[in-house]
Motif scaffolding. Structure first.
Motif, short mmCIF file in Angstrom:
data_model
loop_
_atom_site.label_atom_id
_atom_site.label_comp_id
_atom_site.label_asym_id
_atom_site.label_seq_id
_atom_site.Cartn_x
_atom_site.Cartn_y
_atom_site.Cartn_z
N SER A 227 0.83 -1.20 0.00
CA SER A 227 0.00 0.00 0.00
C SER A 227 0.86 1.26 0.00
CB SER A 227 -0.97 -0.01 1.18
OG SER A 227 -0.27 0.16 2.37
N TYR A 228 2.07 1.13 0.59
CA TYR A 228 3.00 2.26 0.54
C TYR A 228 3.37 2.54 -0.90
CZ TYR A 228 7.04 5.14 1.73
OH TYR A 228 7.92 6.17 1.85
N LEU A 282 -6.65 3.18 -0.35
CA LEU A 282 -5.68 3.38 0.72
C LEU A 282 -6.38 3.66 2.04
CD1 LEU A 282 -2.84 5.37 -0.98
CD2 LEU A 282 -2.70 3.13 0.05
N ARG A 286 -6.04 1.40 5.24
CA ARG A 286 -5.58 2.02 6.50
C ARG A 286 -6.56 1.73 7.62
NH1 ARG A 286 -3.13 6.38 4.04
NH2 ARG A 286 -5.10 7.40 3.70
N ARG A 289 -5.96 -1.77 8.90
CA ARG A 289 -4.70 -2.07 9.56
C ARG A 289 -4.42 -1.17 10.75
NH1 ARG A 289 -0.83 -0.31 6.71
NH2 ARG A 289 -2.04 0.75 5.15
N SER B 100 3.67 10.01 0.20
CA SER B 100 3.20 9.14 1.27
C SER B 100 2.41 9.90 2.33
CB SER B 100 4.39 8.45 1.93
OG SER B 100 3.97 7.86 3.13
N GLU B 102 1.34 7.96 4.85
CA GLU B 102 1.44 7.01 5.96
C GLU B 102 1.85 7.75 7.22
OE1 GLU B 102 0.95 3.46 5.94
OE2 GLU B 102 -0.06 4.06 4.10
N ASP B 105 5.47 7.64 8.32
CA ASP B 105 6.40 8.53 7.62
C ASP B 105 6.29 9.96 8.14
OD1 ASP B 105 7.58 6.69 5.99
OD2 ASP B 105 6.17 6.98 4.33
#
Lengths: 446, 152
Positions: A227-228, A282, A286, A289, B100, B102, B105
């Motif tokens: 997914s990153y 995504l 997310r 997870r 990203s 995330e 990060d």
């Protein structure tokens, strides 16, 4: 109470004294003739001897019968005991100082030696070397202090050299007038084998579980890496497609004819759609997870943030939004709830018949342990036949041309609410608008 | 006074993103000179003034670094970590600009001393708005620390 001969002698003594004391007096009273006294004396003596002879005979006879009966009983008991020790499936060993003095057939069967051979052996000759010292120590100790019953497991070596597990109960017994060691044993080899097998199976299972867990963790990491790279690598070319198509439309517009511009616009729109799809995917992954920590969340601020995200659409469609504030507080996760409510609002704004101004009513209903947030619209409604499907990923009821979307929005709602320990549902009829509701706990769960 | 305009150092390995950034910068009418390096090692060499980067007339020390995280050779986070330890230049404002979102990060970047974190948008118009805001905030409003370019 007393020994039989003494009893007989005592009875004889008492009877004789009584005879002597009374017989002469009776004789004196009855016999006045002195001449015949000597004769009567003789007769009396003979009667005495006769009576005592009968008495002694009878007493002895009785004693003998009792002894015979006792012997017979003893023999019967012994026979019974032997029968038991012969048939019992427990091995019985009696030893003195280790040397075997008695073994039962089961002991013979366990050991593989003959009875005669066993009676020439020491108990520890049968014991596995690992346990020999222990058995010797215990047997020697018993000679000085009987101790009491003891139970232990040990391995024995049979005549063919096979190792067998026995559960042994040791005690002291009177044997031929002297204390001796008693050991009864039964075979637990099968049980031990089953235990070992079970243990091995358990260990294998644990190893397999650990392996699977590691596999799963690796898969999870792969998924995260995936997914990153989706978020990073897939979006990079998308930016280029979108950016340069726009550059083409802006900087080179005079070189493009109408269809050229149409093509470029279609590329532009498709790139935008793909971006939305990737972002939704995504967000969905997310949600699956990410760690979510539940805490009190104000639905009012959730709604304000979600509405702000749709500012443009609300202005463009002139939508009428009616919020029954103040809304209560729930236990949840702010960002997840914003996403959930935002997706529901987006649908309510989007799925209206052409030319109809969206009207959305948002209200909450509190019960002792839950809050139900309802978002009702005046949209196209959902056929009851499809109401279950719509919460699944990639389920779409309409063509891209009619109502654009990725088919992930409600799946995100569903997953998000589920992760918050809540429920989601819809009440709708085709052409009569929809009312989506989410139910969330008010109190945190232990 | 051309020389007073601070240099922007863009650390970006995707030439498309570089072109799009240039276009957005031009459209935003941001006059600051732009220098581009395409990997983490080059970024460190530039900041150190190594090799041909020693010529500070051609390669001035930047006023602001725009740093992608996923880079060849050395990642953006490694560059950031090195920079914050580097003597004399550790205060250089760094805006992370990456794909990203995330949270790991984002957190890591701030831990290592990023001054801002931006996610590259797909829509060009959004990028344009972002570059405008970036120029307004970091190159005009923001009071920057003293860095080597002032004394060279």
């Amino acid at each position: 109470m007393k020994s039989p001969p003494l009893k007989i002698a005592l009875i004889y003594l008492i009877f004789s004294i009584a005879w002597i004391l009374f017989s002469d007096r009776v004789l004196m009273l009855m016999v006045t003739d002195m001449q015949h006294l000597a004769d009567w004396q003789t007769i009396k003596g003979i009667v005495f001897v006769l009576i005592t002879a009968v008495l002694i005979f009878w007493l002895l006879q009785r004693e003998l019968a009792a002894t015979r009966y006792a012997n017979a009983t003893l023999q019967l008991q012994e026979k019974r005991l032997r029968k038991i020790t012969d048939t019992i499936s427990v091995a019985v060993f009696i030893h003195r100082g280790g040397r075997l003095r008695y073994v039962n057939p089961q002991a013979v069967a366990y050991s593989g030696y003959s009875e005669a051979a066993l009676l020439n052996m020491d108990l520890w000759d049968l014991v596995h070397p690992d346990y020999r010292a222990m058995v010797m120590d215990r047997s020697q100790a018993r000679l000085y202090d009987p101790g009491g019953r003891a139970r232990y497991e040990l391995k024995m070596i049979t005549r063919p050299g096979e190792a067998r597990w026995l559960e042994v109960t040791a005690d002291t017994i009177d044997f031929e007038g002297e204390p001796a060691g008693l050991a009864t044993a039964y075979d637990i080899t099968e049980r031990k084998r089953a235990e070992t097998a079970l243990r091995q199976l358990n260990e294998e299972l644990e190893a397999r579980v650990a392996h699977r867990t590691a596999d799963l963790q690796a898969t999870n990491q792969e998924l995260e890496a995936f997914s990153y790279s989706v978020s990073h690598d897939l979006r990079a070319p998308l930016r280029a497609i979108q950016g340069f198509t726009q550059a083409l439309l802006e900087d080179n517009a005079d070189q493009l004819d109408a269809s050229g511009r149409d093509f470029a616009e279609r590329i532009h729109a498709a790139a935008n759609r793909l971006d939305g799809l990737i972002q939704d995917l995504l967000a969905y992954s997310r949600l699956s997870r990410g760690e979510i920590r539940l805490k009190p969340v104000k639905l009012d601020s959730v709604l304000a943030e979600a509405l702000a995200q749709h500012d443009t659409e609300i202005t463009d469609t002139a939508a009428k939004i009616d919020v029954a504030s103040p809304l209560p507080e729930v236990i949840g996760h702010h960002a997840t709830l914003v996403q959930v409510v935002s997706n529901l609002l987006s649908n309510a704004l989007k799925f209206v018949p052409p030319g109809v101004v969206p009207q959305i009513r948002i209200q909450a209903e509190a019960s002792p342990d839950h809050v139900k947030l309802m978002i009702a619209d005046n949209g196209i409604g959902i056929d009851p036949a499809h109401q279950q499907r719509i919460f699944h990923v990639f389920e779409r009821l309409h063509g891209i041309e009619t109502y654009p979307g990725t088919g992930i929005g409600l799946a995100i709602v569903n997953k998000g609410v589920m992760r918050l320990g809540g429920e989601v549902g819809v009440r709708s009829a085709l052409g009569h608008g929809s009312e989506f509701w989410i139910e969330l706990p008010i109190k945190g769960r232990a | 006074m051309e020389t007073t305009l601070g240099t922007l150092l863009l650390v970006e390995d995707d030439p498309n993103d570089v072109m799009l950034f240039r276009r957005a910068k031009d459209k935003a009418k941001l006059a600051n000179p732009l220098q581009v390096v395409s990997d983490g090692e080059m970024a460190i060499a530039y900041l150190r003034g190594e090799g041909h980067y020693a010529d500070r007339a051609a390669y001035p020390f930047p006023t602001l670094m725009l740093l992608d995280l996923k880079l060849p050779r050395k990642s953006g986070l490694e560059v950031l970590e090195w920079l914050r330890q580097a003597q004399g230049i550790h205060r250089l404002p760094v805006v992370v600009m990456t794909s990203s979102k995330e949270s790991a990060d984002v957190g890591k970047a701030y831990d290592l001393g990023a001054n801002s974190y931006l996610v590259k948008p797909v829509a060009f118009d959004t990028l344009l708005a972002m570059v405008r805001a970036l120029g307004m905030y970091w190159l005009i409003l923001n009071e920057n620390p003293e860095l080597p370019n002032e004394d060279s």
